[in-house]
Design a protein around this motif. Structure first.
Motif, mmCIF file in Angstrom:
data_model
loop_
_atom_site.group_PDB
_atom_site.id
_atom_site.type_symbol
_atom_site.label_atom_id
_atom_site.label_comp_id
_atom_site.label_asym_id
_atom_site.label_seq_id
_atom_site.Cartn_x
_atom_site.Cartn_y
_atom_site.Cartn_z
ATOM 1 N N GLU A 81 0.852 -1.192 0.000
ATOM 2 C CA GLU A 81 0.000 0.000 0.000
ATOM 3 C C GLU A 81 0.886 1.240 0.000
ATOM 4 O OE1 GLU A 81 -3.250 0.407 -0.072
ATOM 5 O OE2 GLU A 81 -3.917 -1.676 0.104
ATOM 6 N N LYS A 82 0.426 2.289 -0.609
ATOM 7 C CA LYS A 82 1.111 3.594 -0.617
ATOM 8 C C LYS A 82 2.485 3.555 -1.288
ATOM 9 C CE LYS A 82 -1.217 4.996 3.635
ATOM 10 N NZ LYS A 82 -1.062 5.193 5.073
ATOM 11 N N THR A 83 2.663 2.601 -2.171
ATOM 12 C CA THR A 83 3.914 2.589 -2.936
ATOM 13 C C THR A 83 3.953 3.806 -3.858
ATOM 14 O OG1 THR A 83 4.017 0.197 -2.886
ATOM 15 C CG2 THR A 83 5.288 1.273 -4.606
ATOM 16 N N GLU A 84 5.107 4.434 -3.939
ATOM 17 C CA GLU A 84 5.265 5.622 -4.781
ATOM 18 C C GLU A 84 6.111 5.280 -6.005
ATOM 19 O OE1 GLU A 84 3.979 8.568 -4.177
ATOM 20 O OE2 GLU A 84 3.397 8.435 -2.061
ATOM 21 N N GLU A 85 5.887 6.013 -7.078
ATOM 22 C CA GLU A 85 6.794 5.905 -8.224
ATOM 23 C C GLU A 85 8.203 6.286 -7.774
ATOM 24 O OE1 GLU A 85 5.359 8.248 -11.487
ATOM 25 O OE2 GLU A 85 3.577 7.012 -11.756
ATOM 26 N N SER A 86 9.198 5.646 -8.348
ATOM 27 C CA SER A 86 10.630 5.854 -8.021
ATOM 28 C C SER A 86 11.058 5.147 -6.741
ATOM 29 C CB SER A 86 11.011 7.334 -7.913
ATOM 30 O OG SER A 86 10.689 8.016 -9.073
ATOM 31 N N GLU A 87 10.136 4.395 -6.135
ATOM 32 C CA GLU A 87 10.492 3.669 -4.920
ATOM 33 C C GLU A 87 11.173 2.338 -5.282
ATOM 34 O OE1 GLU A 87 7.186 3.403 -2.248
ATOM 35 O OE2 GLU A 87 8.207 1.926 -0.984
ATOM 36 N N ILE A 88 12.092 1.932 -4.417
ATOM 37 C CA ILE A 88 12.792 0.657 -4.632
ATOM 38 C C ILE A 88 12.084 -0.439 -3.833
ATOM 39 C CG2 ILE A 88 14.982 -0.585 -4.366
ATOM 40 C CD1 ILE A 88 15.361 1.724 -6.244
ATOM 41 N N VAL B 274 23.933 1.432 -7.014
ATOM 42 C CA VAL B 274 24.416 2.526 -6.181
ATOM 43 C C VAL B 274 25.593 3.214 -6.854
ATOM 44 C CG1 VAL B 274 25.495 3.120 -3.969
ATOM 45 C CG2 VAL B 274 23.621 1.464 -4.042
ATOM 46 N N TRP C 126 25.989 8.732 -4.325
ATOM 47 C CA TRP C 126 24.752 8.468 -3.571
ATOM 48 C C TRP C 126 25.013 8.603 -2.077
ATOM 49 C CZ3 TRP C 126 20.851 4.266 -5.460
ATOM 50 C CH2 TRP C 126 20.487 4.556 -6.784
ATOM 51 N N GLY C 127 24.003 9.047 -1.386
ATOM 52 C CA GLY C 127 24.156 9.135 0.063
ATOM 53 C C GLY C 127 23.220 10.150 0.667
ATOM 54 N N GLU C 128 23.614 10.655 1.819
ATOM 55 C CA GLU C 128 22.769 11.578 2.549
ATOM 56 C C GLU C 128 23.519 12.867 2.860
ATOM 57 O OE1 GLU C 128 21.767 10.237 6.509
ATOM 58 O OE2 GLU C 128 23.427 8.852 6.553
#
Lengths: 283, 58
Positions: free
Chosen positions: B17-24, B52, B56-58
């Motif tokens: 439920e609530k899966t978004e486009e661009s989600e892995i 990856v 990539w990162g935060e």
């Protein structure tokens, strides 16, 4: 009129989903913008949100998107000045040291001879070599002696991209099997976690376990100083506990927090949305 | 719940439920990491997730 937040993203992580959920609870509109699908042309771009929240996994794409939106007059959180400091560990260290925020000794060098000299200046081995741009504890090397130093630097010279040939060297800090991550919004530490790991790399992405860390005055004060040093916004501080007190190791400007809401019992996502709304209302 | 097929092993993939486009997401059968490329009219298009990258990162 309700605020609309444009979330600039690449891959959607659990963190972004929490932000979307928090916005829904507050009746705040969200516009998802996958920057990989956009055409950032200043002459043709139509912007239909009030403020942008940069949440790209790709640092390079996130930075370009941020600069684009700022160029058309859209406020982006975090702004490009903050991002340009925090995305690069060397620049972050320079800003922290300039502002007299406690941080491990460091140097940037471009060859092995200078690396050896800089390590002498820092008091000797062990040291840590990190890519200036990078995250999740990837490509970190703890260097215990000259043999390891020469081997790692030769590999980087031969196999690395230009970015890997800038050697950011940091004094190795002995930690008590953990470090602290403090979540800081607009200079205020809203919560913090301990990241426990028997490994010297404590990132939760590498298996570090998150537990609540009560926010002491010392954590709050050093986090505020670090936030001020790099320009504020939505940040997380990676903090070492040392015999001489706390030290800021790194600062994250698109922080991941999905594993930290539960142990801290804090809606970090909600605080992020609230801050975006506050910025939008003050424009 | 949207059901579709894994582009790698053709196994059935059920989007949470609530899966978004661009989600892995992961394929439960072959464990390949997949990205939700498109969700439209209760159907989803999946493709292999990007690897990856250095920045990539935060």
């Amino acid at each position: 009129m309700s605020t609309t937040i444009g979330i600039l993203h690449t891959t959607i992580r659990g963190d972004e989903k929490l932000i979307i959920e928090a916005a829904k609870k507050r009746n705040i509109q969200i516009k998802l913008i996958d920057v990989r699908e956009e055409i950032f042309n200043r002459k043709t771009y139509k912007c239909d949100f009030d403020v942008a929240l940069e949440r790209c996994v790709s640092t390079v794409k996130g930075t370009h998107a941020t600069r684009f939106f700022e160029s058309i007059g859209v406020a982006v959180i975090n702004n490009s000045s903050v991002a340009s400091v925090c995305e690069d560990k060397f620049v972050t260290s320079c800003f922290l040291q300039k502002a007299k925020v406690p941080t491990p000794d460091f140097a940037m060098v471009f060859n092995t001879e200078q690396a050896v000299k800089s390590i002498d200046e820092m008091g000797g081995f062990p040291v840590v070599i990190k890519p200036p741009l990078g995250s999740w504890g990837r490509l970190l090397a703890k260097i215990n002696d000259i043999d390891a130093l020469e081997a790692v630097l030769e590999h980087k010279e031969v196999l690395g991209s230009p970015q890997q040939k800038s050697f950011y060297i940091q004094q190795f800090v002995k930690k008590p099997g953990r470090d602290i991550r403090a979540f800081v919004i607009d200079g205020k530490t809203i919560c913090a976690i301990y990241r426990d790991s028997p490994h010297w790399i404590t990132n939760t992405a590498r298996g570090g376990v998150a537990t609540n860390c009560p926010v002491s005055k010392e954590i709050s004060d050093i986090s505020k100083s670090a936030s001020d040093a790099v320009g504020g916004g939505i940040l997380s501080m990676d903090i070492f506990e040392t015999d001489d007190g706390l030290q800021i190791n790194e600062i994250n400007h698109t922080t991941e927090f999905k594993n930290s809401e539960k142990p801290t019992n804090t809606s970090i996502s909600g605080a992020i949305v609230d801050y975006c709304v506050k910025v939008a209302k003050n424009l | 719940m949207i059901k579709t097929n894994c582009p790698v092993c053709d196994g059935q993939v059920t989007l949470p439920e609530k899966t978004e486009e661009s989600e892995i997401i992961s394929c439960a059968e072959c464990h390949t990491k997949l990205v939700v490329a498109k969700i439209e009219n209760k159907t989803a298009t999946l493709s292999e997730a990007p690897k990856v990258e250095e920045d990539w990162g935060e």
